[in-house]
Design a protein around this motif. Structure first.
Motif, PDB file in Angstrom:
ATOM      1  N   SER A  35       0.822  -1.211   0.000  1.00  0.00           N
ATOM      2  CA  SER A  35       0.000   0.000   0.000  1.00  0.00           C
ATOM      3  C   SER A  35       0.854   1.258   0.000  1.00  0.00           C
ATOM      4  CB  SER A  35      -0.920   0.014   1.219  1.00  0.00           C
ATOM      5  OG  SER A  35      -0.174  -0.104   2.418  1.00  0.00           O
ATOM      6  N   SER A  36       2.165   1.084  -0.009  1.00  0.00           N
ATOM      7  CA  SER A  36       3.075   2.226   0.008  1.00  0.00           C
ATOM      8  C   SER A  36       4.264   1.941  -0.887  1.00  0.00           C
ATOM      9  CB  SER A  36       3.554   2.501   1.442  1.00  0.00           C
ATOM     10  OG  SER A  36       4.641   3.411   1.450  1.00  0.00           O
ATOM     11  N   SER A  37       4.744   2.978  -1.557  1.00  0.00           N
ATOM     12  CA  SER A  37       5.923   2.814  -2.401  1.00  0.00           C
ATOM     13  C   SER A  37       7.172   2.536  -1.578  1.00  0.00           C
ATOM     14  CB  SER A  37       6.140   4.070  -3.253  1.00  0.00           C
ATOM     15  OG  SER A  37       6.301   5.215  -2.419  1.00  0.00           O
TER      16      SER A  37
END
Length: 229
Positions: A35-37
């Protein structure tokens, strides 16, 4: 076709798993999108085990399964209905292709109406394109497992429920808004429902092409929180 990074995964003989020199893993693989880079997603070839650290829990033990339908080169599952706080409405097939879950207009309006009623006591924020229903982010919080809004349950053909939890249903868009991350695809879309990669984030999905079934976990964030608390 479902794309993970730069590798194509589909029913096609040209899909990435079938290009390897290990026939035993060609028809089974699992993915978990971040859900996050700042975090890494994972992909596994073969049928496991799939260990979830730090507990070394084999994620196969918590998966629910539903049949996959082979239609062109894409992955389809049948959804019988969507429920929000016990309110249900019936639906046709669902596939995977877009960033945000895209719905035919009549289904989209029913979903937004149901979610709006379930969150009627939460202050609204101005809509942010491409979304139409946005809430004031400050009033619903953003804990470790997401915003405090109702879950959206997808009842599959097998009777198992794939829960779209708040971290997969709400998108923080800035300007103090958090929006319901579903898109109106219009009345002329080819597929009534196309699940988005945003809804897959932090979910563990096991694609068993050999037996034409999908294993799914719903969000792993609550489990991670429980194991580290």
């Amino acid at each position: 076709m479902f794309i993970f990074g730069i590798f194509p995964f589909s029913w096609s003989a040209l899909a990435f798993p079938r290009q390897l020199s290990f026939p035993s893993v060609a028809d089974k693989f699992a993915v978990c999108l971040p859900s996050s880079s700042a975090a890494d997603g994972v992909a596994f070839l073969g049928d496991g085990p799939f260990y979830f650290t730090p507990s070394n829990l084999d994620l196969r033990t918590i998966l629910s399964y539903t049949p996959m339908i082979r239609k062109s080169l894409k992955y389809y599952i049948k959804i019988n209905r969507i429920s929000i706080k016990g309110t249900r409405f019936h639906l046709p097939y669902l596939k995977s292709e877009f960033v945000y879950m895209t719905l035919r207009s009549d289904i989209y309006k029913a979903l937004v109406s149901g979610f709006s009623k379930a969150t009627k006591n939460i202050p609204r924020a101005s809509a942010v394109k491409p979304f139409s229903l946005c809430l004031k982010a400050s009033t619903i919080g953003s804990g470790r497992t997401g915003f405090q809004v109702p879950n959206i349950d997808l009842e599959t053909e097998s009777g198992k429920v794939w829960t779209i939890s708040e971290d997969n249903s709400m998108k923080r868009t800035g300007n103090g808004a958090a929006c319901l991350a579903f898109i109106d695809g219009g009345l002329g879309v080819k597929d009534a429902i196309a699940i988005g990669t945003f809804q897959m984030e932090n979910n563990f999905l096991f694609f068993d092409l050999a037996n034409q079934k999908l294993g799914f976990s719903s969000s792993l964030l609550p489990l991670a929180a429980a194991l580290t608390s």
